[in-house]
Design a protein around this motif. Structure first.
Motif, PDB file in Angstrom:
ATOM      1  N   GLN A   9      -6.172  11.852   7.884  1.00 20.31           N
ATOM      2  CA  GLN A   9      -6.906  11.005   8.831  1.00 20.31           C
ATOM      3  C   GLN A   9      -8.030  10.259   8.127  1.00 20.31           C
ATOM      4  OE1 GLN A   9      -7.620  12.462  12.811  1.00 20.31           O
ATOM      5  NE2 GLN A   9      -9.768  11.811  12.710  1.00 20.31           N
ATOM      6  N   THR A  10      -8.763  10.945   7.273  1.00 25.50           N
ATOM      7  CA  THR A  10      -9.876  10.310   6.565  1.00 25.50           C
ATOM      8  C   THR A  10      -9.407   9.138   5.718  1.00 25.50           C
ATOM      9  OG1 THR A  10     -11.184  12.336   6.518  1.00 25.50           O
ATOM     10  CG2 THR A  10     -11.682  10.686   4.842  1.00 25.50           C
ATOM     11  N   LEU A  11      -8.312   9.331   4.985  1.00 25.06           N
ATOM     12  CA  LEU A  11      -7.827   8.262   4.114  1.00 25.06           C
ATOM     13  C   LEU A  11      -7.275   7.090   4.927  1.00 25.06           C
ATOM     14  CD1 LEU A  11      -6.156  10.454   1.356  1.00 25.06           C
ATOM     15  CD2 LEU A  11      -8.283   9.144   1.157  1.00 25.06           C
ATOM     16  N   GLY A  12      -6.605   7.368   6.030  1.00 24.61           N
ATOM     17  CA  GLY A  12      -6.158   6.293   6.913  1.00 24.61           C
ATOM     18  C   GLY A  12      -7.323   5.507   7.478  1.00 24.61           C
ATOM     19  N   ASP A  13      -8.389   6.214   7.837  1.00 23.11           N
ATOM     20  CA  ASP A  13      -9.588   5.549   8.357  1.00 23.11           C
ATOM     21  C   ASP A  13     -10.259   4.709   7.268  1.00 23.11           C
ATOM     22  OD1 ASP A  13      -9.113   6.746  10.787  1.00 23.11           O
ATOM     23  OD2 ASP A  13     -10.667   8.283  10.567  1.00 23.11           O
ATOM     24  N   ARG A  42       2.185   9.293   6.237  1.00 24.52           N
ATOM     25  CA  ARG A  42       1.338   9.777   7.342  1.00 24.52           C
ATOM     26  C   ARG A  42      -0.033   9.082   7.322  1.00 24.52           C
ATOM     27  NH1 ARG A  42       4.305  14.512   5.748  1.00 24.52           N
ATOM     28  NH2 ARG A  42       5.795  15.002   7.408  1.00 24.52           N
ATOM     29  N   ILE A  43      -0.531   8.781   6.127  1.00 25.92           N
ATOM     30  CA  ILE A  43      -1.776   7.992   6.036  1.00 25.92           C
ATOM     31  C   ILE A  43      -1.550   6.620   6.653  1.00 25.92           C
ATOM     32  CG2 ILE A  43      -3.380   6.869   4.427  1.00 25.92           C
ATOM     33  CD1 ILE A  43      -2.820   9.304   2.531  1.00 25.92           C
ATOM     34  N   ASP A 161      -1.020   2.107   2.223  1.00 25.97           N
ATOM     35  CA  ASP A 161      -1.668   0.840   2.573  1.00 25.97           C
ATOM     36  C   ASP A 161      -0.715  -0.084   3.328  1.00 25.97           C
ATOM     37  OD1 ASP A 161      -3.668  -1.106   2.617  1.00 25.97           O
ATOM     38  OD2 ASP A 161      -3.141  -1.890   0.635  1.00 25.97           O
ATOM     39  N   ASN A 162       0.132   0.495   4.162  1.00 22.44           N
ATOM     40  CA  ASN A 162       1.088  -0.252   4.979  1.00 22.44           C
ATOM     41  C   ASN A 162       1.909  -1.221   4.132  1.00 22.44           C
ATOM     42  OD1 ASN A 162       2.379  -0.818   7.469  1.00 22.44           O
ATOM     43  ND2 ASN A 162       1.158  -2.675   7.709  1.00 22.44           N
TER      44      ASN A 162
END
Length: 265
Positions: A9-13, A42-43, A161-162
């Motif tokens: 979650q932190t890295l996605g944010d 998942r990120i 990074d999508n």
């Protein structure tokens, strides 16, 4: 060892914050020794969750890093995958503000876009099923961008990074995929009026439908289907082209049509 959910979650944010601030991050692979493709995906889902919470809507999926020239350029030797949203879709022929679109270090790719008329869900999707499920193909520019400093990416970085997606434009021409040999389709790109790149449909895993089938099967492993009406970007047919304010790109796909996009600061 897989990353724990809090770290995911932190890295996605962090990636979402970098998108909104037009800032860059140090490569995730330098910071997380154990990060794997599943972690990266998942990120990316957390990154997407933050975007959809602000009203963005998923309109398709993309595969990237499919051709050898792009793999060699980036030093990434397997495909990546990500999501397309409605805010990434810009009008053919338009002038895009690099800052306004939240981009940092954009590069242009010429691709074949597939627009689906049927759902598809892997595993087990074949090239013939892809062609049968496709309503039409169109010329496409994908403008890739990276929230990772200086494009210093490994496969886990770009997936998180999508798939390094910025914006995309689809030309107005629509052709049934069965009407031509997609592997033999020739692409030509002009930048500011000068020819700068060519490529064939076979550059993406031998055939664009092979790349789309790979993506359907890869996302199917995560329970993610292709849906009727979605746009599927099949990968660049030539090396990436840096895009700066003032640049205009035009591309033609023989037997399919044309697309164009321009840039301003």
């Amino acid at each position: 060892m897989a990353l724990n959910p809090a770290r995911i979650q932190t890295l996605g944010d962090e990636l979402f914050a970098a998108l909104r601030a037009r800032s860059v991050l140090e490569p995730l692979t330098n910071r997380e020794a154990g990060i794997d493709i599943d972690d990266a995906y998942r990120i990316s889902l957390r990154f997407l969750e933050r975007r959809t919470a602000e009203g963005e809507r998923v309109v398709g999926k993309k595969i990237g890093v499919t051709s050898k020239p792009v793999q060699d350029m980036l030093g990434v030797h397997q495909p990546d995958f990500g999501f397309l949203t409605d805010r990434m879709w810009v009008q053919n022929g338009s002038t895009v503000s690099i800052a306004g679109a939240g981009m940092i270090q954009p590069r242009a790719e010429g691709e074949i876009a597939f627009v689906l008329k049927k759902d598809l869900k892997g595993p087990g999707v074949t090239e013939d099923q892809v062609l049968d499920a496709t309503d039409y193909v169109s010329p496409c520019f994908e403008i890739v961008d990276s929230r990772i400093r200086d494009w210093k990416i490994k496969i886990q970085d770009t997936v998180a990074d999508n798939a390094s997606c910025g914006v995309f434009v689809i030309g107005p021409d629509r052709v049934k995929p069965q009407a031509l040999d997609l592997a033999a389709v020739k692409m030509d790109i002009a930048k500011n009026g000068a020819h700068v790149a060519s490529g064939l449909g076979s550059a993406v895993q031998g055939h664009p439908a092979t790349a789309v089938a790979w993506l359907a099967n890869t996302l199917g492993r995560f329970g993610i289907p292709f849906l009727a009406g979605e746009v599927i970007l099949s990968g660049s047919l030539a090396p990436l082209l840096p895009a700066l304010p003032g640049d205009r790109f035009e591309m033609t796909l023989a037997g399919i049509g044309a697309a164009s996009i321009s840039f301003e600061a």
